[in-house]
Design a protein around this motif. Structure first.
Motif, mmCIF file in Angstrom:
data_model
loop_
_atom_site.group_PDB
_atom_site.id
_atom_site.type_symbol
_atom_site.label_atom_id
_atom_site.label_comp_id
_atom_site.label_asym_id
_atom_site.label_seq_id
_atom_site.Cartn_x
_atom_site.Cartn_y
_atom_site.Cartn_z
ATOM 1 N N PRO A 186 -38.059 13.792 -9.924
ATOM 2 C CA PRO A 186 -38.475 13.712 -8.521
ATOM 3 C C PRO A 186 -38.996 12.330 -8.115
ATOM 4 C CG PRO A 186 -39.296 15.732 -9.498
ATOM 5 C CD PRO A 186 -38.686 14.913 -10.622
ATOM 6 N N GLU A 187 -39.689 11.655 -9.007
ATOM 7 C CA GLU A 187 -40.250 10.353 -8.658
ATOM 8 C C GLU A 187 -39.181 9.267 -8.472
ATOM 9 O OE1 GLU A 187 -40.891 10.997 -13.142
ATOM 10 O OE2 GLU A 187 -41.142 12.185 -11.327
ATOM 11 N N GLN A 188 -37.938 9.557 -8.843
ATOM 12 C CA GLN A 188 -36.852 8.585 -8.653
ATOM 13 C C GLN A 188 -36.335 8.569 -7.219
ATOM 14 O OE1 GLN A 188 -35.548 6.260 -10.775
ATOM 15 N NE2 GLN A 188 -37.265 6.786 -12.093
ATOM 16 N N ALA A 189 -36.788 9.509 -6.392
ATOM 17 C CA ALA A 189 -36.348 9.541 -4.991
ATOM 18 C C ALA A 189 -36.686 8.226 -4.287
ATOM 19 C CB ALA A 189 -36.974 10.729 -4.264
ATOM 20 N N ARG A 190 -37.813 7.650 -4.624
ATOM 21 C CA ARG A 190 -38.197 6.381 -3.994
ATOM 22 C C ARG A 190 -37.228 5.254 -4.367
ATOM 23 N NH1 ARG A 190 -43.220 3.672 -2.016
ATOM 24 N NH2 ARG A 190 -42.664 1.476 -2.120
ATOM 25 N N LEU A 196 -30.844 15.867 -0.361
ATOM 26 C CA LEU A 196 -29.815 16.300 -1.308
ATOM 27 C C LEU A 196 -30.172 15.916 -2.742
ATOM 28 C CD1 LEU A 196 -26.550 15.631 0.724
ATOM 29 C CD2 LEU A 196 -27.839 17.776 0.450
ATOM 30 N N PHE A 197 -30.790 14.755 -2.920
ATOM 31 C CA PHE A 197 -31.250 14.362 -4.255
ATOM 32 C C PHE A 197 -32.287 15.369 -4.761
ATOM 33 C CE2 PHE A 197 -34.425 12.273 -6.922
ATOM 34 C CZ PHE A 197 -33.636 11.843 -7.973
ATOM 35 N N ASN A 198 -33.254 15.698 -3.920
ATOM 36 C CA ASN A 198 -34.285 16.653 -4.331
ATOM 37 C C ASN A 198 -33.690 18.027 -4.618
ATOM 38 O OD1 ASN A 198 -36.450 14.861 -4.291
ATOM 39 N ND2 ASN A 198 -36.710 15.104 -2.103
ATOM 40 N N ASN A 199 -32.701 18.457 -3.837
ATOM 41 C CA ASN A 199 -32.022 19.721 -4.123
ATOM 42 C C ASN A 199 -31.341 19.673 -5.485
ATOM 43 O OD1 ASN A 199 -32.786 20.814 -1.681
ATOM 44 N ND2 ASN A 199 -30.752 20.702 -0.752
ATOM 45 N N ALA A 200 -30.679 18.564 -5.780
ATOM 46 C CA ALA A 200 -29.987 18.436 -7.065
ATOM 47 C C ALA A 200 -30.977 18.518 -8.224
ATOM 48 C CB ALA A 200 -29.210 17.117 -7.115
ATOM 49 N N VAL A 201 -32.108 17.839 -8.083
ATOM 50 C CA VAL A 201 -33.122 17.852 -9.148
ATOM 51 C C VAL A 201 -33.723 19.246 -9.303
ATOM 52 C CG1 VAL A 201 -35.388 16.941 -9.787
ATOM 53 C CG2 VAL A 201 -33.619 15.393 -8.949
ATOM 54 N N THR A 202 -33.928 19.934 -8.194
ATOM 55 C CA THR A 202 -34.570 21.249 -8.218
ATOM 56 C C THR A 202 -33.633 22.359 -8.683
ATOM 57 O OG1 THR A 202 -36.015 20.590 -6.410
ATOM 58 C CG2 THR A 202 -35.784 22.943 -6.779
ATOM 59 N N HIS A 203 -32.369 22.318 -8.264
ATOM 60 C CA HIS A 203 -31.486 23.461 -8.442
ATOM 61 C C HIS A 203 -30.354 23.276 -9.444
ATOM 62 C CE1 HIS A 203 -33.480 25.403 -5.111
ATOM 63 N NE2 HIS A 203 -33.259 24.335 -4.359
ATOM 64 N N SER A 204 -30.242 22.112 -10.079
ATOM 65 C CA SER A 204 -29.114 21.901 -10.993
ATOM 66 C C SER A 204 -29.596 21.406 -12.352
ATOM 67 C CB SER A 204 -28.127 20.889 -10.392
ATOM 68 O OG SER A 204 -28.600 19.571 -10.544
ATOM 69 N N ARG A 205 -28.648 21.292 -13.265
ATOM 70 C CA ARG A 205 -28.964 20.761 -14.601
ATOM 71 C C ARG A 205 -29.432 19.310 -14.526
ATOM 72 N NH1 ARG A 205 -23.826 22.893 -15.959
ATOM 73 N NH2 ARG A 205 -23.185 20.786 -16.441
ATOM 74 N N VAL A 211 -28.447 12.144 -11.502
ATOM 75 C CA VAL A 211 -27.750 12.383 -10.244
ATOM 76 C C VAL A 211 -27.041 11.089 -9.873
ATOM 77 C CG1 VAL A 211 -28.031 12.976 -7.798
ATOM 78 C CG2 VAL A 211 -29.554 14.013 -9.508
ATOM 79 N N VAL A 212 -25.815 11.192 -9.392
ATOM 80 C CA VAL A 212 -25.095 10.021 -8.915
ATOM 81 C C VAL A 212 -25.041 10.097 -7.392
ATOM 82 C CG1 VAL A 212 -22.878 8.798 -8.868
ATOM 83 C CG2 VAL A 212 -23.712 9.806 -11.005
ATOM 84 N N VAL A 213 -25.407 9.007 -6.745
ATOM 85 C CA VAL A 213 -25.345 8.922 -5.289
ATOM 86 C C VAL A 213 -24.399 7.777 -4.942
ATOM 87 C CG1 VAL A 213 -26.649 8.584 -3.163
ATOM 88 C CG2 VAL A 213 -27.697 9.816 -5.081
ATOM 89 N N ALA A 214 -23.361 8.109 -4.190
ATOM 90 C CA ALA A 214 -22.369 7.112 -3.788
ATOM 91 C C ALA A 214 -22.389 6.957 -2.279
ATOM 92 C CB ALA A 214 -20.974 7.544 -4.248
ATOM 93 N N VAL A 215 -22.285 5.710 -1.828
ATOM 94 C CA VAL A 215 -22.248 5.397 -0.403
ATOM 95 C C VAL A 215 -20.955 4.645 -0.132
ATOM 96 C CG1 VAL A 215 -23.362 4.164 1.490
ATOM 97 C CG2 VAL A 215 -24.759 5.202 -0.310
#
Length: 162
Positions: free
Chosen positions: A41-45, A70-79, A87-91
């Motif tokens: 969770p602390e990686q959201a920043r 979406l990042f927080n959802n991934a951390v909370t609800h997935s492996r 988590v990979v975030v692409a822009v």
């Protein structure tokens, strides 16, 4: 020192992750950035700091809000939120829109459901994140591939003034 380095965000060079979802011809100068972030969770920043540097100012607040959700959802609800998860975030900046993909490592168990809009239940904590994405994004969706789950959204860019 290596433990600290292992938990820092890293650029991703996997062309499959960085490729736009929309299969349209886009100019060769479009922006592509992908970041692999530890599922903490602390990686959201760190994610928000990176996004601030790469998205147009006109849509930055909305991109930061939706990508963080979406990042927080991934951390909370997935492996991705488990031991060693990421988590990979692409822009992708296309000629008329920004596209953001958040790729997690898939459901925590076999019975895990796909991300979806939930009924509003004021007695339940959470469950409103995808409603925010649905309300603010121009388009959004989910897909599953190779055990991973991707939730993506697009924001149309304001028209350039003549």
């Amino acid at each position: 020192m290596t433990d600290m380095l292992g938990s820092l965000p890293q650029r991703v060079t996997d062309a499959e992750v960085r490729a736009p979802i929309a299969l349209v011809r886009s100019p060769s100068h479009h922006l592509n950035h992908a970041l692999r972030v530890p599922g903490l969770p602390e990686q959201a920043r760190a994610l928000r700091d990176h996004l601030t540097a790469v998205v147009p100012r006109a849509v930055a607040d909305t991109v930061l809000t939706l990508a963080s959700e979406l990042f927080n959802n991934a951390v909370t609800h997935s492996r991705s939120g488990g031991e060693g998860g990421e988590v990979v975030v692409a822009v992708n900046r296309l000629s008329d829109r920004i596209q953001v993909k958040v790729v997690d490592q898939g459901p925590r168990d076999r019975n895990g459901s796909s991300p979806h809009l939930r009924q509003i239940d004021l007695g339940r904590e959470g469950g409103l994140g995808l409603r925010l994405v649905d309300a603010e994004a121009s388009r959004w969706g989910t897909f599953h591939d190779g055990g991973r789950t991707t939730v993506w959204f697009e924001l149309d860019l304001p028209c350039a003034r003549a």
